[in-house]
Write an enzyme that holds these catalytic residues in place. Structure first.
Site, mmCIF file in Angstrom:
data_model
loop_
_atom_site.group_PDB
_atom_site.id
_atom_site.type_symbol
_atom_site.label_atom_id
_atom_site.label_comp_id
_atom_site.label_asym_id
_atom_site.label_seq_id
_atom_site.Cartn_x
_atom_site.Cartn_y
_atom_site.Cartn_z
ATOM 1 N N SER A 286 -0.423 28.067 27.302
ATOM 2 C CA SER A 286 -1.626 27.766 28.065
ATOM 3 C C SER A 286 -1.592 28.611 29.328
ATOM 4 O O SER A 286 -0.524 29.066 29.747
ATOM 5 C CB SER A 286 -1.637 26.287 28.435
ATOM 6 O OG SER A 286 -2.644 26.041 29.399
ATOM 7 N N TYR B 205 1.939 18.641 31.868
ATOM 8 C CA TYR B 205 1.372 19.548 30.862
ATOM 9 C C TYR B 205 1.813 20.977 31.156
ATOM 10 O O TYR B 205 2.288 21.698 30.270
ATOM 11 C CB TYR B 205 -0.154 19.435 30.889
ATOM 12 C CG TYR B 205 -0.858 20.321 29.900
ATOM 13 C CD1 TYR B 205 -0.934 19.964 28.557
ATOM 14 C CD2 TYR B 205 -1.455 21.510 30.307
ATOM 15 C CE1 TYR B 205 -1.585 20.780 27.642
ATOM 16 C CE2 TYR B 205 -2.107 22.331 29.402
ATOM 17 C CZ TYR B 205 -2.172 21.967 28.074
ATOM 18 O OH TYR B 205 -2.813 22.771 27.171
HETATM 19 N N1 LIG Z 1 -8.708 23.430 24.987
HETATM 20 C C1 LIG Z 1 -8.158 24.070 25.982
HETATM 21 O O1 LIG Z 1 -8.793 24.320 26.980
HETATM 22 C C2 LIG Z 1 -6.740 24.552 25.891
HETATM 23 C C3 LIG Z 1 -6.282 25.376 26.888
HETATM 24 C C4 LIG Z 1 -5.001 25.848 26.831
HETATM 25 C C5 LIG Z 1 -4.172 25.481 25.803
HETATM 26 N N2 LIG Z 1 -4.610 24.658 24.847
HETATM 27 C C6 LIG Z 1 -3.674 24.301 23.793
HETATM 28 O O2 LIG Z 1 -4.211 24.627 22.544
HETATM 29 C C7 LIG Z 1 -3.666 23.781 21.561
HETATM 30 C C8 LIG Z 1 -4.779 23.230 20.720
HETATM 31 O O3 LIG Z 1 -5.563 22.403 21.507
HETATM 32 P P1 LIG Z 1 -7.099 22.143 21.284
HETATM 33 O O4 LIG Z 1 -7.763 22.501 22.539
HETATM 34 O O5 LIG Z 1 -7.540 22.763 20.049
HETATM 35 O O6 LIG Z 1 -7.084 20.563 21.217
HETATM 36 P P2 LIG Z 1 -7.601 19.544 20.113
HETATM 37 O O7 LIG Z 1 -7.276 18.205 20.662
HETATM 38 O O8 LIG Z 1 -8.989 19.855 19.738
HETATM 39 O O9 LIG Z 1 -6.686 19.843 18.866
HETATM 40 C C9 LIG Z 1 -5.339 19.524 18.850
HETATM 41 C C10 LIG Z 1 -4.955 19.094 17.457
HETATM 42 O O10 LIG Z 1 -3.571 18.819 17.438
HETATM 43 C C11 LIG Z 1 -3.349 17.623 16.749
HETATM 44 N N3 LIG Z 1 -2.127 17.005 17.236
HETATM 45 C C12 LIG Z 1 -1.897 16.466 18.448
HETATM 46 N N4 LIG Z 1 -0.657 15.971 18.495
HETATM 47 C C13 LIG Z 1 -0.090 16.193 17.293
HETATM 48 C C14 LIG Z 1 1.169 15.903 16.731
HETATM 49 N N5 LIG Z 1 2.110 15.275 17.430
HETATM 50 N N6 LIG Z 1 1.418 16.298 15.462
HETATM 51 C C15 LIG Z 1 0.461 16.922 14.746
HETATM 52 N N7 LIG Z 1 -0.728 17.212 15.232
HETATM 53 C C16 LIG Z 1 -1.012 16.857 16.489
HETATM 54 C C17 LIG Z 1 -4.554 16.779 17.034
HETATM 55 O O11 LIG Z 1 -4.727 15.793 16.046
HETATM 56 C C18 LIG Z 1 -5.663 17.819 17.034
HETATM 57 O O12 LIG Z 1 -6.185 17.985 15.744
HETATM 58 C C19 LIG Z 1 -2.849 22.736 22.299
HETATM 59 O O13 LIG Z 1 -1.506 23.102 22.256
HETATM 60 C C20 LIG Z 1 -3.376 22.828 23.692
HETATM 61 O O14 LIG Z 1 -2.424 22.426 24.634
HETATM 62 C C21 LIG Z 1 -5.893 24.176 24.863
#
Ligand SMILES: NC(=O)c1ccc[n+]([C@@H]2O[C@H](COP(=O)([O-])OP(=O)(O)OC[C@H]3O[C@@H](n4cnc5c(N)ncnc54)[C@H](O)[C@@H]3O)[C@@H](O)[C@H]2O)c1
Lengths: 283, 593
Positions: free
Chosen positions: B463, B476
């Site tokens: 991130s 986080y």
């Molecule tokens: N959305 C943002 O702005 C952003 C920014 C930086 C980083 N990220 C990172 O990107 C990644 C994806 O996030 P996203 O934004 O798509 O979020 P999201 O919540 O839409 O998707 C995350 C997915 O991971 C699954 N998940 C969560 N915990 C889990 C576990 N213990 N085992 C299996 N599956 C699990 C959830 O069910 C969900 O489907 C994450 O690592 C998040 O930290 C997101």
């Protein structure tokens, strides 16, 4: 007429039903006549001619046609991009016809999704629209705020893996009100929209603004109110990586206390609804 | 040589034009025949691993090119290696092993150079069903390529000429008389196997065979008999009369990818594939080659049966040449960035394993992936923070779907709130998923990749919070900083094994993460309000997860180390290097919630 409609047998609804099925008949006829190599402009003209021959003189908006990834509004930035282009239809391509004739003073606004030949992905999108039709009706009957219903539809689309493409419409609306229109001998269009209908919508907007509601059903705070009685042209539009699908049809909202009568789809005998029923039988 | 590496191989000798060719066959003779032609300096054993895998499905035939391995050499050598004579040899072998049916041809290096001749001359028409080419262009196409660039030397074209010219140094060397033979029979022949191991990362073993010095000395005549003649007077009718699959290794130090720029003109039915690897892919990437060859052969056989030209089997998404048929596993694939990533790989024709603790969502991702181009896709319900479950998943995937080529450790959860409000339970939750989930993924799947020894790639979703401190996201950010550093360390360690590692730093992306983020220190009502509020803010920013997915595919293709995605993520990355003080200032701002 808004509050005059108490239930689905109200006589005023007959006119709306008639023009809506005329519009769907047009879409089906034109869709059946589409061939590889035809352009969006030709498809739009075919719709116009078909309805003119059957007595349509005025429009809520002139017919639209979108082919290929334009069904998902890929890369749409300005409203002018909605207008039909010279994009050619190819085998397997999805298309959408969107038409809104006014007939005997009644308005329809419908959307018809199809594709030229086999396209399993498109079939999937069409099938997945059914849940949205159910969700919208259910939550309108529950008198949830339009904004909340909008968000729930969007959430369901995301859950299904799709993008909400009605967000691309002006004001991001999923629906707008339609009404009766005075019959004039001469009713010009401005940017494809009928002046009479726009006048109606604007006057609704004005009145509604005073009373805290809007004839546009949007994700914004001006839609943070329960459904307003009247006729709503509802058009959930899904997009998935270059493929889009929608339906559009009229939802009648009344001020009846009986939930069943408080909201209902104007007509269930429509191509997409029949299709879902057939699929269920086949399955 | 011994064929002990090729269990069940049957050997025969085919006489043609005064020499004898050593031909080995594997697999069921009733099945369509695949003929593998080796390059220089090699013998048919270069195909051992590929042949073994192909033999499960096809009748596989390998032969030592004249003057190589256990085939005899023409006398005199000069003039004995012309493409015409090599074509005679091929036809003699094809007639011997598959008299009634055309064969599927596969060539590597000089084997591919020859095979281009076979696939483009009249007299082989009807004897070849398809041709898979790797690392060996048609000399005629090459000749035209040079001529075009000399005739209209724009700076770009001159650059391409010089680029390929520099890669062709060995071709000039081989044209000098006697010296190459002396070198190969002397020190070069002895050192060659070690050089291959070191420079080309070819696995050690009993290859090259003991015939290497002779093979290499004889094979010099391949160059001398053909290169100058064909490059100066290339044939003008060198059009392929069969479907061609071109496999290009990205790290080939002998051939520039630019050589194939206009190949469609010469080979109208062309499927392109790109492979991360160096020149000797039959030795370093046998699994992938075998699977692409099989797929291509099968598609052409099916087309033949239906009596129609082969449909373009390759999907059309970005990087389809690179990911077609490869196995990609994405965690957190039920939504957001993970789902979009699974779809992007699916569009590129990859086989996709969608892993999530949300079983229904993962299954849905797999279902949609199949509709947009994945030849196969599966949903798996696993909690990435559960070590045993991850280990079981790795075993299951290896047994049922194969070794993962690209692993995307993406599952993650949000946690917001000040440090003093964050409980140790909160800490544990976020570290378990965001850090331990990645560790488990890298340990189990990374080990399988390393043990297979055929390269691969690991992507970890970190991130921008990994380098942008903030008072609102202490836990986080800590978890993501750890992921970033883990990725960097792993990248250093796995480089030796041709496994790339990338850390992706998205920035603010419109996904569901805001609706599930835990806000430490807030009661249920307040948390609900904060979730709604951040969701709306992220919605206003409206950066789509699909663009993060595109960045992920690009990171794999280019083997990028750290990839900030959104403008704010890139801006913060820039500041973290050149003006960390400014970032610290930003860190103290309270978020507008
Ligand atoms: N959305 C943002 O702005 C952003 C920014 C930086 C980083 N990220 C990172 O990107 C990644 C994806 O996030 P996203 O934004 O798509 O979020 P999201 O919540 O839409 O998707 C995350 C997915 O991971 C699954 N998940 C969560 N915990 C889990 C576990 N213990 N085992 C299996 N599956 C699990 C959830 O069910 C969900 O489907 C994450 O690592 C998040 O930290 C997101």
């Amino acid at each position: 007429m808004n509050s005059a409609v108490k239930d689905e047998n109200a006589p005023e609804l007959r006119g709306f039903r008639e023009v809506q099925s005329l519009a769907y008949a047009c879409a089906e006829a034109v869709a059946g006549g589409l061939k590889p190599g035809m352009t969006e402009r030709e498809a739009a003209r075919m719709q116009r001619d078909w309805l003119r021959e059957r007595g349509v003189r005025d429009w809520f908006h002139l017919p639209f046609a979108w082919f290929g990834d334009r069904t998902a509004f890929a890369g749409f930035k300005v409203p002018l991009q909605f207008f039909p282009t010279n994009r050619k239809l190819e085998p397997g391509m999805p298309f959408i016809l969107d038409l809104a004739p006014v007939y005997k003073g009644f308005t329809a606004d419908i959307g018809y999704s199809g594709c030229l030949g086999l396209n399993p992905l498109h079939d999937k999108l069409l099938a997945d629209l059914e849940a949205h039709r159910e969700l919208i009706l259910r939550e309108v009957r529950e008198r949830r705020s339009l904004r909340e219903i909008y968000e729930n539809v969007e959430r369901l689309m995301i859950k299904q893996g799709y993008a909400n493409r009605h967000r691309a419409y002006p004001f991001g609306v999923i629906a707008h009100k339609v009404d009766r229109v005075a019959e004039r001998r001469w009713s010009p269009q401005v940017f494809g929209f009928g002046t009479q209908s726009i006048k109606g919508l604007m006057s609704d907007a004005l009145h509604g603004h005073r009373d805290g509601w809007s004839p546009l059903w949007s994700p914004y705070s001006f839609s943070d109110h329960p459904p307003q009685p009247g006729l709503w042209a509802v058009e959930p539009h899904l997009g998935f990586r270059g493929t889009g699908a929608k339906f559009e049809e009229i939802l009648v909202v009344t001020d009846s206390k009986d939930p069943e009568q408080s909201a209902f789809w104007l007509d269930d005998d429509l191509p997409h609804v029949r299709r879902w029923a057939e699929e269920r039988v086949a399955a | 040589m011994s064929l002990r590496d090729l269990p069940g191989a049957r050997e025969r000798r085919v006489r043609t034009g005064g020499i004898e060719l050593c031909v080995a066959e594997l697999g069921d003779e009733e099945r369509p025949t695949v003929v593998l032609v080796h390059g220089y300096p090699d013998s048919k054993e270069v195909w051992t691993e590929v042949a073994k895998q192909l033999a499960d499905q096809w009748h596989v035939v390998l032969y030592d090119v004249r003057g190589h391995g256990r085939s005899t050499a023409p006398m005199p050598l000069r003039g004995g290696f012309t493409l015409e004579k090599l074509t005679d040899d091929f036809l003699a072998v094809a007639d011997a092993v598959s008299p009634d049916r055309p064969v599927h041809l596969v060539g590597h290096d000089w084997g591919s150079v020859q095979a281009w001749e076979f696939a483009t001359v009249k007299r082989t028409e009807g004897r070849i069903a398809s041709f898979t080419s790797m690392s060996g262009p048609s000399l005629d196409h090459f000749g035209h390529w040079i001529k075009q660039r000399m005739a209209r030397p724009t700076p770009r074209r001159v650059g391409q000429l010089l680029g390929q010219g520099a890669k062709s140094w060995y071709v000039y060397m081989l044209h000098t008389p006697v010296l190459p033979e002396l070198a190969w029979r002397g020190p070069l022949g002895k050192r060659w196997p070690r050089m291959l191991e070191r420079l080309e990362k070819v696995p050690a073993g009993d290859y090259p065979t003991s015939s290497l010095p002779d093979d290499a000395a004889h094979g010099a005549w391949l160059y001398r008999d053909n290169v100058r003649a064909r490059l100066s007077r290339p044939r003008t009718d060198a059009y392929a009369h069969v479907p061609v699959q071109l496999i290009t290794p990205t790290g080939d130090i002998f051939l520039s990818e630019k050589l194939y720029d206009q190949l469609e003109l010469w080979a109208p039915q062309l499927v392109r594939r790109t492979l991360d690897g160096k020149h000797w892919v039959p030795r370093t990437r046998p699994d992938q080659l075998a699977s692409w060859i099989s797929e291509f052969v099968a598609a052409n056989e099916a087309a033949e049966e239906d009596g129609r030209p082969m449909q373009d089997t390759a999907p059309t998404g970005a990087y389809a040449d690179r990911f077609g048929g490869r196995l990609v596993l994405v965690t957190g694939a039920a939504g957001g960035i993970g789902r979009a990533t699974a779809f992007a790989f699916a569009e590129a024709g990859a086989r996709v394993v969608a892993v999530d603790r949300d079983a229904e969502g993962a299954a849905r991702t797999a279902e949609m992936a199949r509709l947009i181009g994945a030849p196969a896709a599966w949903g798996e319900e696993v909690d990435v923070s559960d070590e045993q479950a991850m280990e079981k998943l790795a075993e299951k995937v290896a047994a049922e779907y194969g070794i993962v080529d690209v692993l995307v450790n993406n599952a993650g959860i949000g946690l917001s709130g000040s440090f003093l409000d964050t409980t140790s339970e909160d800490w544990k939750n976020v570290l378990d998923v965001n850090l331990w989930g990645v560790i488990h993924g890298c340990r189990f799947f990374g080990r399988q990749m390393a043990e297979r020894g055929q390269g691969g790639h690991i992507v970890n979703t970190a991130s921008a919070a990994a380098y942008q401190p903030s008072r609102a996201l202490p836990a986080y950010s800590t978890s993501k900083a750890a992921v970033l550093m883990l990725s960097e360390c792993l990248r250093a360690e796995l480089a030796d094994r041709s496994i790339g590692v990338s850390a992706i730093c998205p920035g603010i992306v419109n996904t569901n993460i805001t609706a599930t983020t835990h806000f430490a220190g807030a009661d249920a009502a307040e948390e609900k309000r904060l979730r709604k509020r951040t969701s709306r803010l992220y919605g206003l920013r409206n950066y789509p997860p699909e663009r993060v997915a595109d960045a992920i595919l690009k990171a794999v293709v280019r083997n990028q180390a750290v990839v900030p995605v959104t403008p704010e993520a890139r801006g913060a990355r820039f500041l973290s290097r050149f003006s960390p003080g400014a970032l610290r200032g930003i860190a103290r701002l309270k978020p507008p919630l």
